[in-house]
Design an enzyme around this catalytic site. Structure first.
Site, PDB file in Angstrom:
ATOM      1  CD1 TRP A 198       2.594  -0.575   2.493  1.00 61.33           C
ATOM      2  CD2 TRP A 198       2.424  -2.561   3.150  1.00 61.33           C
ATOM      3  NE1 TRP A 198       2.837  -1.301   1.281  1.00 61.33           N
ATOM      4  CE2 TRP A 198       3.048  -2.846   1.577  1.00 61.33           C
ATOM      5  CE3 TRP A 198       2.282  -3.726   3.747  1.00 61.33           C
ATOM      6  CZ2 TRP A 198       2.855  -3.707   0.839  1.00 61.33           C
ATOM      7  CZ3 TRP A 198       2.476  -4.936   2.905  1.00 61.33           C
ATOM      8  CH2 TRP A 198       2.901  -5.005   1.699  1.00 61.33           C
ATOM      9  CD  GLU A 202      -0.142  -0.068  -4.383  1.00 62.27           C
ATOM     10  OE1 GLU A 202       0.662   0.204  -5.592  1.00 62.27           O
ATOM     11  OE2 GLU A 202      -0.238   0.498  -3.346  1.00 62.27           O
TER      12      GLU A 202
END
Lengths: 759, 759
Positions: free
Chosen positions: B352, B479
């Site tokens: 991304w 994350e």
């Protein structure tokens, strides 16, 4: 020929043969041999030919696509060891095989009263030679190293020589299936042969595992009552004895004594193997068989349970208990693997299954064996302490989710290491053992340390939030939901763990200052820490949903969408083999009992209505894709008054392997479910609970049965319960003062006594 | 000698050399060569000698300890292809090497205005021969297959022969490090040599990847202006040309033309390689160099940005933009890898990063290249549709988290496949491109289909709960938290995606019924479905915490304990290399901007106070362990008025690789961060936002600078912004009518115009 003691299956279909390899395993907790045919199947038949030694393992490297910190680098894996099953009978060049010639009679069964697996065959060879053969196998429960095979052969219509070829084979490999997460995916070739002895008197193969350097010796001696000549052939990896039997013997009795010794238990495996084989082969097969039956007589007197009125279920139940006995590790190096010693599923690992599904049976029926299982956890405590540090905790023990020697073997942490509840499960099993036996010495010596160290982990992973103690980022028993905050099951087990840590600490402080000091010196437990335990458990947050009036499985479970059961075709179960885990995690769907299981284990944390509402809610969204689910649902269906459902779930557990309802019995029997069968009866239909000061029963006999009876030990007394259509009788024998609660009445009992109440 | 166009580093320390291999890469978006020394380092020095072709990949099997359904079985991996760097200069048996003899002068630098990487060395051999050497390298931006090396050699104090040995080598391997999840762990040996051509005129090695069967040909021709003789030596995997140069030449100009052709782009790689090498080697090096400079002139006129008052940052900024140009795929088969073509970190995958951190620069400064990047996503749409089905969705596209050819390459789904937000990110980048260019044709041809298919996924993974649309079991950009419900970032991006799907659908219905019909036929989009999109986005749940007055990162984030930063030693960062993921997931701690990033991308979903409070809250608990973090924090610090902080974070981004602040520049440059640098200025200090009907600016010049200027395209106009101490000037050139909001005033502009406001 089936009855409660005889389980038979004569099918020669390939699929059934594979399944029956598991069902007809002979094991004794130390070694286990699958029910393969000595003479093998036709070449193209699928088979998992296996022999396993409990806790005899290889260190197999774990591969990760993306590896992160503290992911286990290796895992222990049970090893398929040297094969001692091969025996061929040859008449004039014709080999005996039920896949050719004519079968006049065939019976294949296990006799669980005698502890033998038997094949009886009356067979005519393609060239017309007729034989009667009876093959009996045993893994001796008295002599754990011994796997013995006996052949009784009768020549019916001929006089020619018979040749028996008996081999041992070191060219073995583990079974793998890369698409099923429930069996191993890699590392098939583990053992290499180090030395071979090929003598007429004795054959031996010594092999070693590649990484763990564990050594196993497989030593074989033969005994044949007929006149015979022996020659021996040897290859790199195998030895074959060719036994030529003189024409004069019409009846031949031949015994193969196979002795396994391994470097985890025996100092010099070769020497030890020769010695033990020498000693045991001097005992006649008949005498071994008698000893086996004696052992089983004792077992069946302890594991004393009978259903009158449903033979198939009664048989399933007996079979399951027999398998538990076969599976249970008899030393403190080993435990009970998920598949016993009947197969390689789950790679010979020990899980929480032992504590939650299997120990209840041993704790109440065979406390000595229960003690061994608990000792095993004590013995791997150091590994759990190391793992806790590795996970970033400052202290405490983080028991591995799956293991053989105490190191984490799970390579998928969301449904592995994240299941911190295993700490609570282990603590729970120590407490239950203590409450059932009153054995405080055991707590002093082993239990207290385990319970303190496991309790510590909750303070490491939990925290106070607005006055409540919360535990984040864990996975509960239901593996269809992962890494959540405040899983009810986990929190309730943590609470119990912490509470008992405080109780035992205080009890030691009052009763045995010395022991406490030694323990404090060893693990540094302090008053202040115990105060923190108390703070944590008294303020433990247990999620409750006001609207549904149920305990929420976790903080966010109930806000998820419910799985679309209506549009899920039957063949898509179990979901884990048909959907990505993330897709499963997204929905309200359970693999197995979670909150419902917590409501069974620790029933006093919720009122009856919450328990019943929760049962109603979760049952609708549980797939029972885990073999651990039905037992819990059966128990709790009994509890909340759904007798028919309780019975339905019980049937599922009782014959799960015999009827292969999960379709994977080929990989091994489901030991946890087998323990669950017994629990469904004793905790379910009889409503037994071990409370702090008493044992309670609320018997409800399933309508279809005429009578249910079972026995168990409680604080040294033997208690026998007879549940009949019209009444329940309880006979207590022993010297201890015990308190028993029957339905709502408390009875104080000393000495031998009988209580009878009408339904 | 450094200035804004020249970045130099003359260190010969092993560690610096390794890092500089990345920093001095020469790439053109098709091929990239690390800045290794032609003549190599001493043998014991660590090096990653690498040449990469964008999107030229191997299919590498992924191993799992425990594999589950729909886990990717293989992943694509960028291949270290045939090495064409080797050149040795030999005088009387002495090999030129800066690691022996005497260095009188040494300059190593990249000239980002000319697009060359250069080494200039004045060197005396151990035996006293003095040479001046200038080595210039280019990956041609005009001729993408060409990597050219030019040597200018001057013999200073001797007349003897010089021998140039120039090799090409097919014996190459990928770099692996099994302990760092950010580089590959396996599959080093990928290419095997298929054929070798070893002629005086031309050398060629054709190699093939083992599984993917991709073929690459590496064709080399030499040109030398001095009289010389050539002999050629060949091994199994390499060819060496030995060029002996006559004594009469004091000045030698030698050029090595290396042409890479690959089977993903060229039909007959061998033939094509010979042809292209023949054609290009007829162009003089000087002429190639001029063309390179011309290309860069155009680039720098578009990527027109200057900081006055801070040379080091200015240099860092320019360097970063230059690397983006080097990295960006120029065909639609390739994109921008996380490390450009400068190294193997993240295995050549596209993330991304492209959409959120890199496309803004290209969209505003080089829309043609932006279009190529968007087209790439369109080209892999089929793969994303397949993945959606595999994940159990009924329709839609689930873009892979990391990929080369469109198949999911992430083997750790909690921080991979779970990041569904990549769908929203891709949709967002299409919308931003459309808003910046007004190019509705592009939307018709490509964008609408991508936006409809990505929008569909939200209905697949979302559901209504009490009237609100919720999205469960996803991972946001941060994350350090995984698999959560209602990640604010994800929900807000999903909302934008759905809203624009509805807008484009309606726009097509009004303006271009025909296109809509074709699309409906192709993907079956219906009015009813679009109505569902509308229901979902208008009721999208965006978590907000009343008490803190911030947007909650997800449903449970704020109830977790805050990470114990105080007791975390500095060397324990990045946390991902020092703590188990589960331990990290348990706490409030961010790897990178998450909600804060959402507040930048979609600022209109939250009011200023919520944005500021959220910034304050999350900044305290963000580690910036991801190189993507500082840019977002810099932009948002500008937004909420923390000028000093904005500047501090900007510095971090501007020189992250030049100063190797993350310590892993050796594995390649950080392309996303490089885009982030530009964004920190344009979106941060200048406060640019592309709105639906206008572009807005809120300039705040950092105090330390005298002036900041930059240009960009908006709907075909060129706009140049000058931010000065006392005023801001904006000059717009072009024919479109545009609306520009400067601070709070809207300006409608047609034709060329200048706006000036005093600060």
């Amino acid at each position: 020929m089936d009855n409660e003691w005889i389980i038979s299956d004569n099918s020669l279909e390939e699929k059934d043969l594979l399944k029956n390899e598991s069902l007809f395993n002979v094991s004794n907790g130390y070694l286990g041999v699958r029910g393969n045919f000595e003479e093998k199947y036709p070449e193209n038949y699928k088979t998992i030919r296996g022999t396993y030694i409990n806790a005899f393992y290889e260190d197999a490297p774990i591969q990760y696509g993306e590896k992160a910190y503290a992911f286990p680098e290796t895992m222990q894996k049970i090893v398929n060891v040297t094969d001692s099953q091969d025996i061929d009978i040859i008449i004039n060049g014709e080999k005996f095989s039920v896949f050719q010639g004519t079968i006049k009679d065939f019976n294949r069964y296990v006799d669980i009263k005698k502890g033998c697996y038997i094949r009886e065959i009356q067979w005519v060879s393609p060239l017309g030679k007729e034989l009667k053969i009876k093959i009996t196998r045993m893994a001796s429960l008295k002599y754990l190293e011994l796997f013995v095979i006996n052949y009784e052969i009768e020549k019916v219509n001929f006089d020619e020589d018979i040749i028996i070829e008996s081999s041992i084979n070191g060219d073995v490999a583990n079974f793998t299936d890369e698409n099923d997460p429930r069996v191993g995916t890699d590392h098939a070739k583990i053992l290499s042969v180090k030395s071979i002895t090929a003598e007429k008197e004795v054959m031996q193969i010594v092999s070693e595992t590649e990484n763990s350097k564990n050594i196993v010796a497989m030593t074989t001696k033969h005994k044949c009552d007929a006149e015979h000549e022996v020659t021996v052939e040897k290859t790199d990896k195998s030895v074959k004895a060719i036994i030529k039997i003189g024409t004069e013997s019409r009846l031949i009795n031949f015994t193969k004594y196979n002795v396994y010794t391994d470097s985890r238990r025996h100092e010099n495996v070769e020497k030890c193997g020769f010695e033990i084989a020498g000693k045991l082969s001097s005992i006649s097969f008949e005498s071994l068989r008698e000893k086996q039956e004696e052992y089983l007589n004792k077992f069946w007197s302890l594991a004393d349970i009978d259903i009158v009125g449903d033979e198939k279920l009664h048989q399933g139940l007996k079979y399951n208990l027999y398998q538990l006995l076969q599976a249970v590790g008899k030393d403190e190096k080993s435990n009970i693997t998920a598949k016993g010693l009947s197969g390689e599923g789950y790679e010979g690992h020990y899980f929480w299954d032992t504590e939650i599904y299997i120990l209840p049976f041993f704790t109440l029926c065979y406390p000595e064996l229960a003690k061994g299982l608990l000792r095993y956890r004590y013995n791997i405590l150091d590994g759990a302490r190391e793992r806790a540090l590795e996970m970033g905790h400052k202290k405490g023990a983080a028991y591995p989710w799956r293991t053989i020697i105490g190191k984490e073997c799970s390579s998928y942490f969301p449904a592995g290491t994240a299941q911190y509840h295993i700490n609570g499960d282990i603590a729970y099993s120590y407490v239950q053992y203590y409450l059932a036996t009153g054995d405080f010495d055991f707590i002093k010596e082993f239990g207290a340390e385990v319970i303190f160290e496991t309790a510590r982990i909750w303070l490491e992973i939990g925290h106070f939030d607005k006055g409540l103690f919360k535990i984040d980022a864990v996975t509960g028993p239901d593996e269809y939901t992962a890494i959540v905050n405040n899983n009810y099951y986990t929190n309730v087990m943590a609470k119990y763990n912490l509470k008992w840590a405080v109780k035992f600490y205080n009890e030691l402080r009052c009763k045995d200052q010395k022991t406490l000091e030694i323990l404090s010196d060893k693990i540094g437990i302090t008053e202040e820490e115990v105060k923190n335990f108390e703070d944590a458990y008294t303020n433990m947050y247990l999620p409750y949903n006001e609207e549904l009036k149920i305990n929420a499985q976790d903080d966010t479970f109930l806000s998820k969408a419910v799985w679309d059961f209506e549009n899920t075709p039957k063949e898509n179960y179990p979901l884990l083999l048909n959907y990505h885990p993330l897709t499963i995690y997204r929905y309200q769907v359970l693999k197995q009992a979670d909150t419902v299981l917590a409501h069974f284990l620790i029933e006093d944390e919720a009122d009856f209505n919450t328990i019943k509402n929760s049962y109603d809610y979760y049952e609708k969204i549980t797939t029972h894709d885990s073999s651990l689910s039905c037992a819990a649902y059966s128990i709790m269906a009994s509890k909340v008054g759904y007798q028919n459902l309780a019975y339905k779930y019980f049937i599922e557990t009782a014959r799960l392997d015999l009827d292969d309802t999960h379709g994977n019995t080929k990989d091994g029997i489901h030991t946890a479910n087998m323990g669950g069968t017994w629990m469904a009866i004793v905790y379910g239909f009889a409503g037994l609970r071990i409370k702090e000061d008493y044992i309670s029963l609320s018997p409800k006999l399933p309508e279809i049965w005429n009578e249910l009876s079972f026995g168990f030990s409680y604080k040294g007394n033997h208690i026998k319960v007879y549940m009949k259509k019209d009444k329940t009788e309880i006979i207590s024998e022993g010297k201890s003062l015990i308190v028993l609660k029957l339905n709502k009445t408390l009875y104080e009992i000393t000495g031998s006594k009988k209580i009878e109440i009408l339904n």
